[in-house]
Each structure stands twice: as C-alpha cells, then as structure tokens.
Design a protein around this motif. Structure first.
Motif, PDB file in Angstrom:
ATOM      1  N   TYR A 134      48.282  64.288  11.223  1.00 11.73           N
ATOM      2  CA  TYR A 134      47.026  64.385  10.672  1.00 11.73           C
ATOM      3  C   TYR A 134      46.362  62.735  10.006  1.00 11.73           C
ATOM      4  CZ  TYR A 134      43.345  65.447   7.296  1.00 11.73           C
ATOM      5  OH  TYR A 134      41.851  65.838   6.726  1.00 11.73           O
TER       6      TYR A 134
ATOM      7  N   TYR B  19      44.924  62.193  13.854  1.00 10.64           N
ATOM      8  CA  TYR B  19      43.423  62.806  13.967  1.00 10.64           C
ATOM      9  C   TYR B  19      42.067  62.543  13.316  1.00 10.64           C
ATOM     10  CZ  TYR B  19      39.694  65.770  11.118  1.00 10.64           C
ATOM     11  OH  TYR B  19      38.668  66.326  11.137  1.00 10.64           O
TER      12      TYR B  19
ATOM     13  N   ASP C 294      39.178  60.897  14.575  1.00 13.58           N
ATOM     14  CA  ASP C 294      37.630  61.056  13.897  1.00 13.58           C
ATOM     15  C   ASP C 294      37.201  59.848  14.042  1.00 13.58           C
ATOM     16  OD1 ASP C 294      35.765  63.794  13.421  1.00 13.58           O
ATOM     17  OD2 ASP C 294      36.301  62.496  11.835  1.00 13.58           O
TER      18      ASP C 294
ATOM     19  N   GLN D 284      45.173  68.697  22.518  1.00 13.37           N
ATOM     20  CA  GLN D 284      45.241  70.022  21.829  1.00 13.37           C
ATOM     21  C   GLN D 284      46.372  71.027  22.437  1.00 13.37           C
ATOM     22  OE1 GLN D 284      41.231  71.976  20.419  1.00 13.37           O
ATOM     23  NE2 GLN D 284      40.437  71.298  22.510  1.00 13.37           N
TER      24      GLN D 284
ATOM     25  N   PHE E  46      51.618  67.919  17.247  1.00 10.13           N
ATOM     26  CA  PHE E  46      50.734  67.523  16.054  1.00 10.13           C
ATOM     27  C   PHE E  46      51.253  69.992  15.215  1.00 10.13           C
ATOM     28  CE2 PHE E  46      48.288  65.250  18.572  1.00 10.13           C
ATOM     29  CZ  PHE E  46      47.767  64.348  17.503  1.00 10.13           C
TER      30      PHE E  46
ATOM     31  N   THR F 142      46.647  71.161  11.789  1.00 10.62           N
ATOM     32  CA  THR F 142      46.021  69.814  12.627  1.00 10.62           C
ATOM     33  C   THR F 142      45.763  69.676  13.879  1.00 10.62           C
ATOM     34  OG1 THR F 142      47.919  68.181  11.754  1.00 10.62           O
ATOM     35  CG2 THR F 142      46.651  67.465  12.735  1.00 10.62           C
ATOM     36  N   GLN F 143      45.630  70.705  14.423  1.00 10.43           N
ATOM     37  CA  GLN F 143      45.596  71.406  15.919  1.00 10.43           C
ATOM     38  C   GLN F 143      43.781  71.459  16.131  1.00 10.43           C
ATOM     39  OE1 GLN F 143      46.430  71.129  18.936  1.00 10.43           O
ATOM     40  NE2 GLN F 143      48.266  70.853  18.767  1.00 10.43           N
TER      41      GLN F 143
ATOM     42  N   TYR G 244      41.825  70.985  12.804  1.00 12.81           N
ATOM     43  CA  TYR G 244      40.909  69.666  13.581  1.00 12.81           C
ATOM     44  C   TYR G 244      40.958  68.863  14.414  1.00 12.81           C
ATOM     45  CZ  TYR G 244      41.792  70.204   8.128  1.00 12.81           C
ATOM     46  OH  TYR G 244      42.238  69.958   6.928  1.00 12.81           O
ATOM     47  N   LEU G 245      41.845  68.709  15.069  1.00 14.03           N
ATOM     48  CA  LEU G 245      41.827  68.862  16.528  1.00 14.03           C
ATOM     49  C   LEU G 245      40.783  69.486  16.952  1.00 14.03           C
ATOM     50  CD1 LEU G 245      45.715  67.772  17.762  1.00 14.03           C
ATOM     51  CD2 LEU G 245      43.380  65.844  16.843  1.00 14.03           C
TER      52      LEU G 245
END
Length: 365
Positions: free
Chosen positions: A182, A185, A189, A250, A257, A261-262, A264-265
């Motif tokens: 995370y 990520y 981001d 992804q 991941f 968390t995927q 959010y990715l």
C-alpha cells in the motif's frame, strides 16, 4: 522571462540517452545523467500498526548507518541523491538487489519499466514537476518492493513524499494499517498526481498564449509554441511507459500486491489513461496554436500587402500626370496657361481623393 523558462526546460528535458556507459560490462555501477547531487541523504522509517511502532532516522554515511537492526515490522528506506555509490552498494547487498537493478538505479535516463526478481519487484518511473516560475523539470525515481520493506531512490530532495512521511507518523492513517504494497501504491499515486499539475500548467500556458496570439502574433510566440511541443513530447515519453508499468503491476503475477491494494492500483491506472488522453488533447491544442499563429501571420501579411497595393494604385495616376507634365517639350497645351499649374494639382487631388473614397467603400484599408 518566457525565453529563459523554455531554455531551462530544454536543458533539463533531455530525450536522447547518453553514451557515457558504452562498452562497459552489464551491471557496472556508474552514475548516468546530469550532475549528481553532492551528498546522499538516507531517510529510514520503520513502522507498524501499533501507536508507538514508528522510528525515523537520517544518515549520510556508512558509519552513521552501521550496525542498524530493524525493530518494527515494516521498513521504508529512501535515498536522496545518487552520488554515494558505496552506500548504494551496501544497500544492494543488505537487500539482495541484483547488479542490473543497481545499474538502472544509477541510470537517470532509464525508461519507466517494471522488472520482477526473486523476492522483490523493481519499478522505475519518472517524476515531473513544475516550479512557481513555470519551469518543468524531471527526476528519475526507482522503487523496490520486497516482503515488508520498500526502497526508493531519488536524484535529489524534492519534497514529493513529505506528505507520505507525515502520514506514517499518525497511527490512525491507512499507511500504518496496511502493508508495504500500500505504501508503494501511495508513492505511485503521488508521482502520477504530479503529472496532473504539469499538464494543468501547460494547459494554462496554452490559454495565455492563445490570447496573446489573438492580440497580435510575434516571433517570440512561435518559439514558445515550439518549446511547448518539445515539453509535451517529453511528458509523453514519461506517460506512455507509465501506463505499461501500471498495467503490469495490476496483473501482478508474482503476488506482490494484495487484492485490496489492487483496487487502488486500478484507480492509478485510470488516472494515467486520463492523463494520456489529456496530453493528446494538449498536443492537438499546441498544433492548433501554431496553425492559428501562421494563419494570423499570413492574414496580417495579406492586409499589409493590400494596403501597399492601395497606396501604389492611388499614386500611380498621380505619378503618370506628374510625369507627363514633367516632359521638356516647348509646346504643351497647358504649359503657358495661367491656371494650368493649379488645374493639374486639382486634377491630381481629385483623382487621389476619388480613389481613396473608392477603396474605403470597398473596405480595402
């Protein structure tokens, strides 16, 4: 000011890889790129879910970091500056990084990419930023995600991740509750968000330039259009591979991941696609600015040529009359007439005024 800004941008946005490492063996650790920062600053953060599970340390040399032993479940080591190769070697040995990974970390002109190794994944991206003066710069950022640890390598301190560091200090933040994936990520981001700021700055500059061109084109504006085009080409070289990076993360075939968390990715991937579309729209806008500039320049040239043509047309009959009466013949009808001089001036004035009124009525000037 605009000229200085774009000269600086051109100097920073190098698009051709350097040949300084040509002929060297693979895995050779040598800094590639502009002048490296004079000092390497290491920021070490340990954290966990407990309220008191947080530790932070800064060091600049091997001696300061010697004998360190982790005390908390998760670790984030961030290095600002890549000048201290010995420190990078120690970090590489401590976390088992492949020599090719260390080589890519030192190559600041590396294309964004993702590589999966045994026990960790290596991510290479570019961080773009825009200053208050409108200067756009770029920075090479490398991220290593392993089991319960994250390593990040930056060319220089930029303050990009300061907000994330502050978030880790709070035991109530999601960064403390979730794992190292995370954190990666969140870093990605933050990097992607910087592209939004750059594209917004370019868009605002395009709007200002469009207004300036409409007021009256000048050669400096054409130079700025060309500078914006080069900038967009550079942003494109960072954005398009970034989409491939996010797409690879992804898929996450090595399961670095978690499923949470995927999600959010996937959101970051959507942002990258959105920025690519915005970038293409900006490229079209810049092209239209050049077309508009050339059209206005051509129109202004046509107006000037038309004005010169009108003036020439008005004075042609006057020149003809003056030429006729300027001939040196002894016998001319009005040569010895008392009012001949005034009659010829009156005729010339009448013709000139008549042609002027005619062209005004036709809106030729």
């Amino acid at each position: 000011m605009a000229k200085h800004r774009h000269e600086t941008t051109r100097r920073k946005l190098r698009t051709v890889p350097t040949a300084s490492k040509a002929g060297m063996a693979p895995g050779t650790m040598q800094y590639v790129g502009p002048r490296a920062a004079d000092q390497t600053l290491a920021s070490l953060i340990e954290y966990g879910q407990d309220a008191d599970a947080f530790y932070e340390k800064l060091f600049t040399s091997l001696e300061e970091g010697h004998g360190y032993q982790p005390q908390h479940p998760l670790l984030w080591l961030n290095l600002h500056g890549l000048a201290n190769i010995d420190l990078l070697k120690v970090v590489g040995r401590r976390f088992g990084l492949h020599p090719l990974v260390l080589e890519d970390i030192l190559n600041t002109e590396q294309r964004p990419k993702v590589e999966v190794f045994n026990g960790y994944v290596f991510i290479c991206v570019r961080l773009v930023s825009v200053s208050e003066a409108g200067e756009i710069s770029s920075e090479h950022v490398s991220i290593v995600l392993g089991k319960n640890y994250v390593l990040t390598f930056q060319e220089k301190p930029s303050g990009t991740f300061n907000q994330i560091r502050e978030g880790l200090k709070s035991s109530q933040s999601q960064l403390r509750r979730f794992g190292s994936d995370y954190l990666v990520y969140t870093l990605l981001d933050k990097l992607v968000d910087r592209y939004f700021l750059v594209l917004e700055a370019i868009s605002e500059r395009c709007e200002d330039l469009d207004d300036a061109i409409s007021s009256g084109p000048n050669p400096a504006q054409l130079q700025e259009i060309q500078a914006l085009r080069r900038t967009m080409q550079y942003v494109k070289r960072g954005l398009w591979p970034l989409r491939e990076v996010m797409n690879t993360l992804q898929r996450d075939e090595a399961d670095f991941f978690r499923d949470e968390t995927q999600l959010y990715l996937r959101d970051v991937y959507d942002h990258v696609v959105q920025m690519i579309e915005s970038g293409e729209a900006l490229r079209d806008l810049i092209n239209s600015l050049q077309d508009n500039y050339m059209s206005l320049q051509s129109n202004r040239m046509n107006i000037e040529m038309r004005r010169l043509t009108v003036l020439t047309t008005i004075f042609m009959p006057l020149t003809l009359i003056a030429g006729i009466y300027g001939m040196n013949f002894e016998i001319m009808p009005e040569l010895h007439w008392r009012f001949g001089y005034f009659a010829v001036l009156g005729l010339m004035a009448f013709i000139g005024l008549g042609l002027t009124l005619y062209f005004r009525a036709k809106r030729w000037f």
